[in-house]
Design an enzyme around this catalytic site. Sequence first.
Site, short mmCIF file in Angstrom:
data_model
loop_
_atom_site.label_atom_id
_atom_site.label_comp_id
_atom_site.label_asym_id
_atom_site.label_seq_id
_atom_site.Cartn_x
_atom_site.Cartn_y
_atom_site.Cartn_z
CG ASP A 95 21.97 66.37 109.93
OD1 ASP A 95 22.79 65.45 109.86
OD2 ASP A 95 21.77 67.17 109.00
N GLY A 136 25.68 66.43 106.52
CA GLY A 136 26.50 65.62 105.64
C GLY A 136 27.07 66.43 104.49
CB SER A 137 30.20 66.23 102.58
OG SER A 137 30.93 66.87 103.60
N GLY A 138 28.22 66.68 100.38
CA GLY A 138 27.52 66.31 99.17
C GLY A 138 26.42 67.30 98.82
CG HIS A 139 23.78 68.23 101.16
ND1 HIS A 139 22.99 67.43 100.38
CD2 HIS A 139 23.91 67.58 102.35
CE1 HIS A 139 22.64 66.34 101.09
NE2 HIS A 139 23.20 66.42 102.27
CG HIS A 147 20.28 62.94 102.57
ND1 HIS A 147 19.33 63.79 103.08
CD2 HIS A 147 21.47 63.37 103.07
CE1 HIS A 147 19.91 64.68 103.85
NE2 HIS A 147 21.20 64.45 103.86
CE LYS A 164 20.92 69.64 105.42
NZ LYS A 164 22.16 69.86 106.20
#
Lengths: 328, 328, 195, 195
Positions: free
Chosen positions: A107, A51-54, A216, A102
Site C-alpha cells: 500500500d 486490498g479487498s476482503g476488508h 491479511h 494503511k
Amino acid sequence: MKKLINTPGTLLTDALTGFAAAHPALDVDVRRRIVTRAPTPGRVSLVSGGGSGHEPLHAGFVGPGMLHAACPGEVFTSPVPGQIHAATTAVSGGAGVLHVVKNYTGDVLNFALAAELADDDGIEIATVIVDDDVAVEDSTHTAGRRGTGATVLVEKIAGAAAENGEKLAVVAEIATEVNARSRSYGVALRAGTVPAVGTPGFTLAEDEMEWGIGIHGEPGRRRGPIAPARDIAAGALDAIAADMPLEGEVLVLVNGMGGTPLMELYVMFAEVTAWLEARGVRVARSLVGDYVTSLDMTGCSITVMRLTGTLRDLWDAPVETPALRWGR
Amino acid sequence: MKKLINTPGTLLTDALTGFAAAHPALDVDVRRRIVTRAPTPGRVSLVSGGGSGHEPLHAGFVGPGMLHAACPGEVFTSPVPGQIHAATTAVSGGAGVLHVVKNYTGDVLNFALAAELADDDGIEIATVIVDDDVAVEDSTHTAGRRGTGATVLVEKIAGAAAENGEKLAVVAEIATEVNARSRSYGVALRAGTVPAVGTPGFTLAEDEMEWGIGIHGEPGRRRGPIAPARDIAAGALDAIAADMPLEGEVLVLVNGMGGTPLMELYVMFAEVTAWLEARGVRVARSLVGDYVTSLDMTGCSITVMRLTGTLRDLWDAPVETPALRWGR
Amino acid sequence: MMDAARTRAWLTAAARLINANSGHLTALDTAIGDGDHGLNLRRGFEAVTAEATGDTPGAVLKAAGNALIDATGGASGPLYGTFFRRAAKALGDAPEVDDAVFAQALAAGLAGVQTLGGAAEGDKTMVDALAPAVTAFAAGGDAAAAAANGRDATESMTARKGRASYLGERSIGHIDPGAASAALLFQALCSVTTD
Amino acid sequence: MMDAARTRAWLTAAARLINANSGHLTALDTAIGDGDHGLNLRRGFEAVTAEATGDTPGAVLKAAGNALIDATGGASGPLYGTFFRRAAKALGDAPEVDDAVFAQALAAGLAGVQTLGGAAEGDKTMVDALAPAVTAFAAGGDAAAAAANGRDATESMTARKGRASYLGERSIGHIDPGAASAALLFQALCSVTTD
Ligand SMILES: Nc1ncnc2c1ncn2[C@@H]1O[C@H](COP(=O)(O)OP(=O)(O)O)[C@@H](O)[C@H]1O
Ligand SMILES: Nc1ncnc2c1ncn2[C@@H]1O[C@H](COP(=O)(O)OP(=O)(O)O)[C@@H](O)[C@H]1O
Ligand SMILES: [Mg+2]
Ligand SMILES: [Mg+2]
Ligand SMILES: [Mg+2]
Ligand SMILES: [Mg+2]
C-alpha cells in the site's frame, strides 16, 4: 472452500457491481475499480484504498463526512498507482487530497507512486500512514506496525475536518493525531480463506486461538488455548496499555473480522468496557460491528483511541456512508 | 465450538450488558431482558421479540422510527409472557401496542399469553404474525411459514406509520400488508452452533450446501452440491416468484446469516438484481448486510417485497436505531 | 549480447515460469504472508507479455516495468516494476548491449529495489536472490544458480521487511516468496542468454 | 390418592429426570428442531422446583404451570404450563383427590395443550406421548409405559406441528423431543403413585 461467489476471478467485479447497485448515491466505476462521490470545490478531499476482503473498508466509508474516494485492489493486494491516481483526480476539489494509507509495504509503495503522478498533475497530496497494531511488537525489525481498526477512526475524523473546510495541512495533522492516539490488537478463532487460494491462511485446532493477528490472513504472534471473552479482552488491552497509557476518555472500536456474529462482539465490548472502567478510563464513544474485516476470518480486534474534545466533536459530526451513518 | 464468549450460561446477559454500554440512548434492563425507549404519549408503540442469536434483530431495531421495545429470549428460545408484558407496559403510550411476532409456535404462544396479560391491564394489543419464508412449502401440514427477513421490513415500515401518528388498527394493517407483499428464501453453507449445545445444528460436507434453511439452525428442504452465487440467487428467486408474481418496483434485502462476509453479500445482491431486472422488475430500494442472523451460520437469505408508493415513503422515513439509520 | 528480441524472450520465458509456478509462489506466501504472491505476479506478467514491446532492450524493459506497476499491486508490483524501469534507464536507447552493460543495468535495477524498499541482504526478501544473481551475472557466473542459492538461504532467515516480518522468528523455516520469484526471473534470463 | 406432598414429589421427580436427560432432549431437538428443548425444560423445571408449593394438589400444579410459563420460553413452556394450569383448575381446591379425579384433571390438561397448540395425535408432538398416557392412567394401566410407547411411535411419524414440521418427511426417523420429555413426566408420575 465455501463462499457465496461465482468464481474467484470475478469476485471483485461482482462485489463492486453489487455495491454499485446497492448504493446509487455513489459513483462506482467497476472497470477502473474506483468508488467516488463529487468533491466540494475548494475543500480537501480524502482518498483511501487497499486490498479487498476488508469490507466495508474502504468503499463503505465513501460519503458526506468521510471519504471522497476508495480504490479497492484485488483480495489482500494493494491497488495500483494508476487506479489510485484516477480516484485522486476524480475527487480533487482544488484544495489538495489526503491519502489515507494503511502501513503495508504494498500500500505504501503504490500510494507513493500515485502521489508522484498527482504531483505531476499539480494536485497537492498529503499522506497519513495508519499503523496502530500493537501486535507488531518490534517495529524497528519489521515493516512497521500494521494499519488496522484505527483506519476507520482516521477516515471518519479527518473526513469531518475536511467537511469543516480545514486546509490540507490541518486535515493531515488531525489524521496523524488520530493515528498517534490509537492502538489496536486482534485475535482469531479461525483464519479466513483467500478465494483464489481456496485454503485458510493458517489452521488452528478446535481448542486453539491465535493472538495478535493482522487483517491479511497472516498468523499472529502466538497460539494458545481458546480463552474466555474476559481473558481475550484483558490480553488485548494489556498489550495496548503497555504501549500507550490509557486514561481519561476513550473511544473503543470492537471490530468483527467478517465471520463473527454481532452477539459475540457485544460480549467482547462488555468485557472491554468493564476492564477500562475498572481502571478509571471512561468509554465515551464506541463502535461495535464489522468495520475492518479479513474475509471470513472469525475473531475480533479491539481499538482504543484517547479522545480530546476536538476529536470527539469531529467524531460526532454527521456522516452518511453505506457503513457509518449518524447525525443530522 | 469456537466463540467469543465467557460461558454459554452467561452469553445473553453478557451480550445485553455490552449492548447497553454501546447504546446509551436506549434503556436496557439486563435482568428482565428488555430493551426500551420512551414512548410518545398518544402514539402507537411497537414491541417485538424472539429468541436471541438473530442479532441485530430485535434489540438493534429499537429507536425512533422503528421499535419501542425488544425482548430477547434465550438463544433460539422465545421470550416468556411476563417479560413481553413488562416490555409492553413500559412502552405503552396509551394508543395501543403492536406486537410483531415471527411465526414460530413458541413465539406465537408466548406473545398470545402476554397479550392476555396486557388485556387484563387495559392495554390494547394488535398482533402481526410475520411468515414470509417460502422454503416452507406446504403450510397446511406444518406450523406455517417461518418469519425471517421480512420482520425487518415490517418493523421499519410499521414503525414509521406509528411515528406518523396512525391509529393501532392502521399500523397493524400496514404491518400485515408488508408481510403479505414479502417473501424470503435462505441458504446455508455451514450451520450455526448453539453455544449451550456446542455442535452445529447440522453438518454439511465441504462441497455441499443446504437450500431452504430457517434461522434456528434447523436443516432446510434439501441438500445439494455447492453452487455459484448466480445459481443460488436464481434458485431462491425462482422459489419466491413461484409463490408471488414479481413485477413493478421491489425492495430487496440480501441478508447475511452471521458468519458471511459483506463482500459475498454484495456478490449475491449483484446476482439478485441482475435476475430481477432481466425480468423487468425494478429494484427500487435495497438493504445488504446482517439483519436477521442465525448465530454463526454461513449463508444468506433473500427477501423481496413488492412496493407501493406508500410503503416506499414509509421505508424512506427517518429511522435511528443501532442497526438501521437514515433520513434527517 | 542483448537486443530487443532477446530481452523480450527473457520476459516471456519469465512469464511462463511465473505462470507455471504461481501456485507454489502463493503457497509460500500463504505460509508467511497473505497468500497472493503467485496471483499478483501472474497478473503482472500477463500484462508484461501483452505490453512489453519496443525496439531496444531499454524500451522493452521500461514497458515491462510500467506494466508491472500498473497491473500487479502489492509490494512486489512496485518493486519489480522499479527493478525493470531502473534497468531500462541505465540501458538508455542502445539497440544492442553487451553483457557487461546489461550487468550494470541489472545492478541499477537492484539498487532501485533497495532504495524503494529499504531492504538489505539478509532481510529475507527478493533482494536475497536478486543481489547474488546480479553479482554472478556481472562476473560471468551462473546467475540462475546464484539466485536459487540466495532463495534457499532465505529459509533460515528471520524476515525484517514485508509482511513476513510480522511473524518475527516464526518466519524461520520458510522460503521467501519474493526470493523464489526472483530466482525464476534469473532462471528465465539464463535460459535466453546461455545458448 | 394424590395430596399436595405427593403432587410435589411428582414434580421434583420430574425435574430430576428432566435434568438428568437434558442433554438427550437437546440432542433430539438438534436433529429436527432448534436444539434447545432440554435446556428449556431444565430451566423451566428448576423454576418448578423452586416455586411449585401449595396446600392442595391444585395449588401445587397451578404454581408449577405458572413457573413453567414464566421461565421456560419456546413452544414447550406455554404448552406444559397450560397442561398443569388446566389440570389444576379441574382439581379445584380439594386437599386430596382419588386417582379417578386426578385422571380427569390430566385429561383436562391434555385438552388444554391441544386447544392451545392445535396438535392432534399423529402430528409428532408431545401430544403423542401425553394422550396415551392420560388414557392409560384413567384405565388404571401403566401410564409410563403408554407414554414411552407413544414417544417411540413418533419416530416413524412426519411432523405437522412445531419446528420439526419444516423438515416434512425428513423428520421421519427421529423421536420428537417433546414426546420424549412427556414420557419423562409420566415416568416421574408413576414413580410417586405406584408405591
Ligand atoms: N521492503 C521490501 N523490499 C524488498 N522486497 C520486499 C519488501 N517487502 C516485500 N518484499 C518482497 O515482496 C514479496 C511479497 O510480495 P507480494 O506477496 O506480491 O506482496 P504483498 O506482501 O503486498 O502481498 C516478499 O516475499 C518479499 O520478497
Ligand atoms: N403445536 C404444538 N402442539 C403440541 N406440541 C408442540 C407443538 N409445537 C411444538 N410442540 C412440542 O414442543 C417441542 C419443542 O419444544 P421446545 O424445543 O422447547 O420449543 P421450540 O420448538 O420453541 O424450540 C416439540 O418437540 C413438540 O413436542
Ligand atoms: Mg498482498
Ligand atoms: Mg427454541
Ligand atoms: Mg502477498
Ligand atoms: Mg426447540
